[in-house]
Write a protein that holds these residues in place. Structure first.
Motif, PDB file in Angstrom:
ATOM      1  N   UNK A 158       0.814  -1.219   0.000  1.00 24.38           N
ATOM      2  CA  UNK A 158       0.000   0.000   0.000  1.00 24.38           C
ATOM      3  C   UNK A 158       0.845   1.265   0.000  1.00 24.38           C
ATOM      4  N   UNK A 159       2.096   1.158   0.425  1.00 22.21           N
ATOM      5  CA  UNK A 159       2.957   2.339   0.459  1.00 22.21           C
ATOM      6  C   UNK A 159       4.092   2.231  -0.562  1.00 22.21           C
ATOM      7  N   UNK A 160       3.859   1.409  -1.590  1.00 24.31           N
ATOM      8  CA  UNK A 160       4.792   1.351  -2.701  1.00 24.31           C
ATOM      9  C   UNK A 160       6.047   0.549  -2.457  1.00 24.31           C
ATOM     10  N   UNK A 161       6.013  -0.354  -1.496  1.00 22.56           N
ATOM     11  CA  UNK A 161       7.180  -1.181  -1.183  1.00 22.56           C
ATOM     12  C   UNK A 161       6.867  -2.654  -1.423  1.00 22.56           C
ATOM     13  N   UNK A 162       7.906  -3.463  -1.505  1.00 22.09           N
ATOM     14  CA  UNK A 162       7.779  -4.912  -1.463  1.00 22.09           C
ATOM     15  C   UNK A 162       8.312  -5.378  -0.116  1.00 22.09           C
ATOM     16  N   UNK A 163       7.511  -6.126   0.617  1.00 22.46           N
ATOM     17  CA  UNK A 163       7.922  -6.597   1.947  1.00 22.46           C
ATOM     18  C   UNK A 163       9.258  -7.317   1.842  1.00 22.46           C
ATOM     19  N   UNK A 164      10.225  -6.926   2.706  1.00 20.77           N
ATOM     20  CA  UNK A 164      11.586  -7.440   2.510  1.00 20.77           C
ATOM     21  C   UNK A 164      12.279  -7.924   3.784  1.00 20.77           C
ATOM     22  N   UNK A 165      11.562  -7.956   4.903  1.00 20.50           N
ATOM     23  CA  UNK A 165      12.243  -8.306   6.152  1.00 20.50           C
ATOM     24  C   UNK A 165      11.943  -9.740   6.588  1.00 20.50           C
ATOM     25  N   UNK A 166      11.201 -10.499   5.783  1.00 24.83           N
ATOM     26  CA  UNK A 166      11.020 -11.906   6.120  1.00 24.83           C
ATOM     27  C   UNK A 166       9.650 -12.480   5.838  1.00 24.83           C
ATOM     28  N   UNK A 167       8.691 -11.655   5.440  1.00 22.08           N
ATOM     29  CA  UNK A 167       7.333 -12.165   5.243  1.00 22.08           C
ATOM     30  C   UNK A 167       7.275 -13.299   4.226  1.00 22.08           C
ATOM     31  N   UNK A 168       7.744 -13.064   3.010  1.00 25.84           N
ATOM     32  CA  UNK A 168       7.493 -14.023   1.932  1.00 25.84           C
ATOM     33  C   UNK A 168       8.197 -15.367   2.118  1.00 25.84           C
ATOM     34  N   UNK A 169       9.479 -15.406   2.501  1.00 29.46           N
ATOM     35  CA  UNK A 169      10.107 -16.717   2.658  1.00 29.46           C
ATOM     36  C   UNK A 169       9.428 -17.597   3.704  1.00 29.46           C
ATOM     37  N   UNK A 170       8.746 -16.963   4.675  1.00 27.96           N
ATOM     38  CA  UNK A 170       8.137 -17.753   5.745  1.00 27.96           C
ATOM     39  C   UNK A 170       6.647 -17.975   5.532  1.00 27.96           C
ATOM     40  N   UNK A 171       5.932 -16.947   5.103  1.00 27.75           N
ATOM     41  CA  UNK A 171       4.476 -17.079   5.033  1.00 27.75           C
ATOM     42  C   UNK A 171       4.052 -18.044   3.939  1.00 27.75           C
ATOM     43  N   UNK A 172       4.870 -18.205   2.884  1.00 26.40           N
ATOM     44  CA  UNK A 172       4.506 -19.168   1.839  1.00 26.40           C
ATOM     45  C   UNK A 172       4.641 -20.613   2.326  1.00 26.40           C
ATOM     46  N   UNK A 173       5.295 -20.796   3.468  1.00 26.36           N
ATOM     47  CA  UNK A 173       5.391 -22.133   4.048  1.00 26.36           C
ATOM     48  C   UNK A 173       4.316 -22.355   5.111  1.00 26.36           C
ATOM     49  N   UNK A 174       3.508 -21.324   5.345  1.00 25.13           N
ATOM     50  CA  UNK A 174       2.416 -21.415   6.309  1.00 25.13           C
ATOM     51  C   UNK A 174       1.064 -21.428   5.606  1.00 25.13           C
ATOM     52  N   UNK A 175       0.929 -20.581   4.571  1.00 30.06           N
ATOM     53  CA  UNK A 175      -0.346 -20.412   3.882  1.00 30.06           C
ATOM     54  C   UNK A 175      -0.262 -20.906   2.445  1.00 30.06           C
ATOM     55  N   UNK A 176      -1.404 -21.238   1.845  1.00 33.99           N
ATOM     56  CA  UNK A 176      -1.418 -21.568   0.415  1.00 33.99           C
ATOM     57  C   UNK A 176      -0.902 -20.389  -0.408  1.00 33.99           C
TER      58      UNK A 176
END
Length: 292
Positions: A158-176
Motif C-alpha cells: 500500500x505504500x509502494x514497497x515490497x515486503x523485505x524483512x522476512x514475510x514471503x520466505x516464511x508465510x509461503x510455508x504457512x499459507x497456500x
C-alpha cells in the motif's frame, strides 16, 4: 520474577517462561531503530544463557504493532542542483545508499531470524493490528494466537514497497500460495477468523486477557517437557520444512544418534507414571567460540 525494560520492550522471566512485550503503545508499537537491535539482543541472551524454556511474545495497547516506524528511517533527498563536482558526489551517494540499504535490510532480517534460530519455542500473542513488519515478525515465531479483533496485512504494498524483512520466505510455508499472493498484491486485511481458517493462527480468543491466559497455559505445558527434547523438535521441524523428506529423515537419525538421552526418556516416563513434574536436564548455555 525478574523484569527489565528497554526503549521498546518489557521483559519478565518466571517459571522458565520469558515474556517479551512490545512496550510503545503510544506509538502503536511501531518498530523504531532501537527495536531492531533490542529484539535480537533480548532473544539471543535468553537463548545463550538458557534463561527460559519458552518465550511468549505479546504487545501492549489496542494494536500489536503498526509495523516499521518509517519516520525513524527517513533519509534526506539528494538534490538535483549543482555543478559537475556536485553531480559526481550525488552519483557516489546514490551508489552508497543502495549498499547501505541492502546492509540495513540484512540486519533487520537477522533481527527476526533470531526468533527462528533460537533453541526455544516462541509463541506470539496478537491483538488488534498486525501490520507490515508485524507479519514478518510473527511468521518468524513458532506459533501464533490472536484476539477476535486482530487483523494481518502485508501493508508494504500500500505504500509502494515490497515486503523485505522476512514475510514471503516464511508465510509461503504457512499459507497456500494463492492466499499469500492475494494478501501481497492487494495489501488487504486478513481478519482473525480467516487467519484461523487458513492456518495463520492456531486459535482465536475473545479478549487479550483470555488470549494471554491461554497462551501462558500452553507455554507452561511446553516448559514442563524435557528442554532438550523440545529444542530438538524445533530444530528438526525447521530443518524438515526447508529440506527434502530424504534429507530430513537422514538428519533426524543423525540428530537422535548424537542427542538422544535415555535418562531423559526414563525420567519422563517415571514422572508421568508418578504424576509429578519431570526433573530434566536444563538446556545448556551456549558456549562462545574460544571460551574455556
Amino acid at each position: 520474577m525478574s523484569e527489565t525494560t528497554t526503549e521498546c520492550f518489557a521483559v519478565s522471566i518466571e517459571n522458565n517462561i520469558a515474556h517479551i512485550r512490545l512496550n510503545r503503545p503510544e506509538k502503536r508499537n511501531a518498530m523504531s531503530r532501537a527495536f531492531w537491535s533490542e529484539l535480537p539482543e533480548i532473544v539471543n541472551r535468553i537463548d545463550r544463557e538458557a534463561q527460559a524454556r519458552v518465550i511468549v511474545l505479546s504487545s501492549t495497547g489496542p494494536h500489536f504493532t503498526s509495523g516499521l516506524d518509517v519516520s525513524a528511517f527517513a533519509s534526506p533527498e539528494i538534490s538535483g542542483d549543482g555543478d559537475d563536482a556536485d553531480a559526481d558526489a550525488r552519483r557516489k551517494a546514490r551508489l552508497s545508499a543502495g549498499q547501505t540499504f541492502y546492509q540495513n535490510v540484512l540486519g533487520m532480517q537477522e533481527s527476526f531470524s533470531a526468533l527462528e534460530k533460537c533453541r526455544i519455542p516462541v509463541l506470539a500473542a496478537i491483538q488488534g493490528g498486525c501490520i507490515g513488519g508485524g507479519v514478518d515478525l510473527t511468521t518468524a515465531c513458532d506459533m501464533r494466537y490472536c484476539t477476535e479483533d486482530a487483523f494481518f496485512t502485508i501493508y508494504e504494498t500500500k505504500i509502494g514497497m515490497t515486503a523485505d524483512v522476512g514475510t514471503f520466505p516464511r508465510i509461503v510455508k504457512i499459507l497456500p500460495e494463492g492466499v499469500v499472493r492475494e494478501m501481497a498484491y492487494t495489501g488487504r486485511r486478513m481478519m482473525a477468523a480467516e487467519a484461523k481458517d487458513v492456518g495463520l493462527v492456531n486459535r482465536v480468543f475473545a479478549t487479550q486477557d483470555e488470549m494471554l491466559d491461554a497462551v501462558m497455559d500452553i507455554a507452561r505445558e511446553i516448559a514442563a517437557n524435557a528442554p532438550l527434547a523440545v529444542a530438538g523438535c524445533k530444530r528438526l521441524i525447521n530443518y524438515s520444512r526447508d529440506h527434502s523428506t530424504a534429507d530430513a529423515l537422514d538428519y533426524i537419525a543423525i540428530w537422535n544418534a548424537s542427542h538422544l538421552q535415555t535418562e531423559e526418556i526414563m525420567e519422563a516416563m517415571t514422572a508421568n507414571a508418578e504424576k509429578r513434574e519431570g526433573n530434566f536436564a536444563p538446556l545448556p548455555p551456549k558456549r562462545t567460540i574460544g571460551a574455556a
